[in-house]
Every structure is written in C-alpha cells, then in structure tokens.
Design a protein around this motif. Structure first.
Motif, mmCIF file in Angstrom:
data_model
loop_
_atom_site.group_PDB
_atom_site.id
_atom_site.type_symbol
_atom_site.label_atom_id
_atom_site.label_comp_id
_atom_site.label_asym_id
_atom_site.label_seq_id
_atom_site.Cartn_x
_atom_site.Cartn_y
_atom_site.Cartn_z
ATOM 1 N N UNK A 40 -0.517 4.904 -7.360
ATOM 2 C CA UNK A 40 -0.230 3.545 -7.086
ATOM 3 C C UNK A 40 -1.271 2.255 -7.270
ATOM 4 N N UNK A 41 -2.201 2.781 -6.964
ATOM 5 C CA UNK A 41 -2.875 0.981 -7.694
ATOM 6 C C UNK A 41 -2.788 1.062 -9.347
ATOM 7 N N UNK A 42 -2.805 2.674 -9.973
ATOM 8 C CA UNK A 42 -2.712 2.416 -11.663
ATOM 9 C C UNK A 42 -1.666 1.746 -11.834
ATOM 10 N N UNK A 43 -0.269 1.514 -10.882
ATOM 11 C CA UNK A 43 0.895 1.501 -11.126
ATOM 12 C C UNK A 43 0.539 -0.365 -10.760
ATOM 13 N N UNK A 44 0.513 -0.684 -9.793
ATOM 14 C CA UNK A 44 0.166 -2.186 -9.353
ATOM 15 C C UNK A 44 -0.139 -3.249 -10.485
ATOM 16 N N UNK A 45 0.704 -3.873 -10.525
ATOM 17 C CA UNK A 45 0.812 -5.216 -11.503
ATOM 18 C C UNK A 45 -0.419 -6.247 -10.494
ATOM 19 N N UNK A 46 -1.164 -5.627 -10.253
ATOM 20 C CA UNK A 46 -2.026 -7.358 -9.600
ATOM 21 C C UNK A 46 -3.228 -6.787 -9.470
ATOM 22 N N UNK A 47 -4.554 -7.666 -9.816
ATOM 23 C CA UNK A 47 -5.729 -6.931 -9.773
ATOM 24 C C UNK A 47 -6.258 -5.912 -8.803
ATOM 25 N N UNK A 48 -7.393 -5.167 -9.012
ATOM 26 C CA UNK A 48 -6.925 -4.377 -7.559
ATOM 27 C C UNK A 48 -8.181 -4.588 -7.272
ATOM 28 N N UNK A 49 -8.897 -5.954 -6.924
ATOM 29 C CA UNK A 49 -9.101 -6.219 -5.802
ATOM 30 C C UNK A 49 -8.502 -7.028 -4.696
ATOM 31 N N UNK A 50 -7.205 -7.491 -5.675
ATOM 32 C CA UNK A 50 -6.693 -8.215 -4.941
ATOM 33 C C UNK A 50 -5.531 -7.080 -3.924
ATOM 34 N N UNK A 51 -5.649 -5.948 -4.924
ATOM 35 C CA UNK A 51 -4.645 -4.783 -3.398
ATOM 36 C C UNK A 51 -5.521 -4.678 -3.191
ATOM 37 N N UNK B 115 -5.768 -14.010 -8.067
ATOM 38 C CA UNK B 115 -4.220 -14.308 -7.368
ATOM 39 C C UNK B 115 -4.282 -13.341 -6.407
ATOM 40 N N UNK B 116 -4.043 -13.651 -5.623
ATOM 41 C CA UNK B 116 -3.114 -13.005 -3.803
ATOM 42 C C UNK B 116 -2.339 -13.235 -4.006
ATOM 43 N N UNK B 117 -1.171 -13.983 -5.383
ATOM 44 C CA UNK B 117 0.304 -13.869 -4.685
ATOM 45 C C UNK B 117 0.924 -13.834 -5.951
ATOM 46 N N UNK B 118 2.319 -14.425 -5.967
ATOM 47 C CA UNK B 118 2.881 -14.226 -7.494
ATOM 48 C C UNK B 118 2.970 -12.940 -8.183
ATOM 49 N N UNK B 119 3.113 -12.052 -7.506
ATOM 50 C CA UNK B 119 3.178 -10.409 -7.889
ATOM 51 C C UNK B 119 5.249 -10.449 -8.033
ATOM 52 N N UNK C 225 8.140 -7.345 -7.437
ATOM 53 C CA UNK C 225 8.771 -7.047 -5.737
ATOM 54 C C UNK C 225 8.007 -4.981 -6.544
ATOM 55 N N UNK C 226 7.784 -4.747 -7.650
ATOM 56 C CA UNK C 226 7.419 -3.195 -7.442
ATOM 57 C C UNK C 226 5.882 -3.728 -7.529
ATOM 58 N N UNK C 227 5.110 -4.101 -7.056
ATOM 59 C CA UNK C 227 3.503 -4.406 -7.623
ATOM 60 C C UNK C 227 3.571 -4.447 -5.459
ATOM 61 N N UNK C 228 4.500 -5.502 -5.163
ATOM 62 C CA UNK C 228 4.594 -5.681 -3.347
ATOM 63 C C UNK C 228 5.132 -4.583 -2.702
ATOM 64 N N UNK C 229 5.880 -4.122 -3.543
ATOM 65 C CA UNK C 229 6.045 -2.067 -2.980
ATOM 66 C C UNK C 229 5.006 -1.445 -2.583
ATOM 67 N N UNK C 230 4.271 -1.284 -3.713
ATOM 68 C CA UNK C 230 2.960 -0.592 -4.275
ATOM 69 C C UNK C 230 2.881 -0.430 -2.858
#
Length: 311
Positions: free
Chosen positions: A31-42, A213-217, A219-224
């Motif tokens: 899920x971390x690898x899938x998320x289109x967000x910086x790892x630190x933000x996740x 960035x802590x937002x602006x992701x 829907x799939x990333x938020x679900x992850x």
C-alpha cells in the motif's frame, strides 16, 4: 499472556486472529508503494489518524493514568513514551521511503531484522545472546549482505533503499526497547496513544520543514492511507495483541516473519513487482537467521525462568 510452549498449536480463534494480523501487516508495504504521496506524508497520516482514533478512548478510559503521567508517579514512564515515539518516527521516516525507492520484498525482509538488533542492544546492556542467538545474528547479517549485494547490480537507489530499511529496523528495535520500559507501569492504550501522537507531531515537523505536501492526493491514495491505518496500524497490531493472550510471544514473533513473503506476494500480484531471483537466497537466509534469533532468545528465557524457581 500465555507463556506456553511455542510448539503448541494455538486454539482456532487465535489462529484466525493471527491469520488476519499477518494479512493486515503484509498489506502495509504494498500500500505504501502504491500510494501516490511522499512516504513521509504517508507516515504522518498513518500515525495522526491512528492517534485520532485512540485519543478519545484514552481521554475517557485512562484519565487517571494520563494524570499520573503528566504530574504524578508515572512521569518517568511518560518520558519513555515520548522517546519511543521519537524512535518510531525514525523508523517510519526510514523504512517507508525504502519501500517506495526499492522493492517491497527486500525492504520488508530487511526491516524484519529488528529482533537481530534487539539482541545486539541486549548484549550491549549485559544480557548476552545465547549461542543460537549469535548463530542467528550471523545468518541474518550474511543474508542481508547477500540481498544488498544483489542490489548493487541494479542501481545505487536500490542500495540506498536497502540501507534505509536496515536503519528502519534499528530504529524499530530501539522503539521496542524503550516501549518495554514504558509498558512496565502503563496500559497498552495509554502507551500507544502517547507514542503515536508523539510520532505524528515529529513527522509533521519533518514534513513542514522539508516542504512535503500533506494534501492534494487523489482518491486512491487517500484510500490506501486509510487502509494502512485500519489494516496494519490498528487491526494488525490489535490482533497480535489478542493472540499474545492465548499463545506464546515466540509463536507470534515467528509468525510475524510471514509478513515478508506475504508482502512480496501481494506486491507481485497487485503491483507487478517480481522479486529478483538473485536476492531470494539472501532473503531466505536472512529470515532463517531472524527465526533462529527469536527461538534462541525464547529458549534462553525459559532456562532463566527455570533457574529462578527456588528448589
């Protein structure tokens, strides 16, 4: 906690809980690898959302305990909670980027060396590992070197990811050692609430300072991210805690190693990450070493318990 033999088959309800727990934690790295967000933000959202869930429970059911931590006899344990939160932040800030930079299989295997580092910490504190423990440490180190050496032929980024995963394992071992000190006088709920909250604040500072960035992701990333919180952070740990009341800590510790092949299989089926054949022998050797460390520590603990019983 049930301290029975690790070779005793747990009851069906416990087996089901362990199956759910292993599946939940195995989903974390993919899920971390899938998320289109910086790892630190996740990492921040993982701990912040978990804290938001735990905070009302702590405030209502553990009010007296929190008061003791703030200005009572448990302030020392409160300090260990804060330090554990710092170590947990270091763990997430190193391991989670390693998952996005390298392969899920290798990152998960390398972070599973946590018991090896715990054994070395214990040795530094004067509690020397058994012969089996030292053998296991040697096997795990050799396996880690093999897997990392295999990544040398891939890219410098892959090697950097391996180093981050190992640092994440060291931080996790420190986190566990500090948590043991805090848990001597605090409930699990209070400890995790303070620890996750501290971790979230530290990660938030890191994100702000680094311009993450802590937002602006999408829907799939938020679900992850939500799946990581519900699965690995809350459900997985809760099921392991439940299992610890019905079977031995050794059994649980060994079964947690199933996260490595579990995460690799999920990443293979879902993300198309085919494990590198050159690294598989090293990863297998690493897991064997960690299992030997866990079993060696359990055997030493049983001997110490027997020696402590007056004749």
């Amino acid at each position: 906690m049930n301290m029975g033999s690790p070779h005793t088959l747990p009851p069906p309800a416990t087996m089901a809980a362990l199956f759910v727990a292993v599946l939940a934690v195995s989903s974390s790295a993919p899920l971390i690898a899938f998320a289109a967000a910086p790892a630190l933000a996740v990492a921040f959202w993982r701990n912040a959302l978990a804290t938001a869930v735990l905070a009302p429970v702590v405030a209502v059911s553990r009010r007296a305990e929190i008061r003791d931590v703030l200005r009572g006899p448990r302030r020392r344990e409160g300090v260990f909670c804060l330090l554990a939160g710092l170590a947990l932040a270091a763990h997430f800030a190193t391991w989670m980027p390693s998952v996005q930079l390298g392969s899920v299989a290798t990152a998960t295997a390398l972070v599973a060396t946590q018991p090896v580092w715990q054994g070395l910490i214990a040795a530094a504190q004067g509690r020397r590992p058994s012969t089996a423990g030292w053998i296991g440490i040697g096997l795990a180190v050799a396996g880690a070197a093999w897997a990392t050496g295999a990544d040398l032929g891939v890219s410098t980024q892959a090697v950097f990811a391996d180093v981050l995963a190992l640092l994440g394992a060291v931080a996790a071992a420190v986190y566990t050692a500090l948590g043991e000190r805090a848990r001597t006088a605090l409930s699990t709920t209070t400890y995790t609430g303070i620890c996750y909250g501290t971790c979230a604040i530290i990660l938030l500072i890191g994100c702000v300072a680094g311009g993450v960035d802590l937002a602006g992701y999408d829907q799939q990333t938020w679900l992850a991210i939500l799946a990581i919180v519900v699965g690995a952070q809350l459900l997985g740990h809760s099921m392991f805690n439940y299992a610890l009341h019905h079977t031995s800590a050794t059994t649980v510790s060994v079964l947690i190693l199933l996260e490595v092949p579990g995460a690799a299989l999920i990443a293979w089926a879902w993300l198309g990450q085919v494990p590198r054949m050159s690294s598989l022998p090293g990863l297998a050797l690493l897991l064997l070493g960690v299992a030997v460390v866990i079993l060696g520590a359990a055997r030493s603990g049983r001997r110490a318990a027997v020696a402590a019983v007056p004749s």
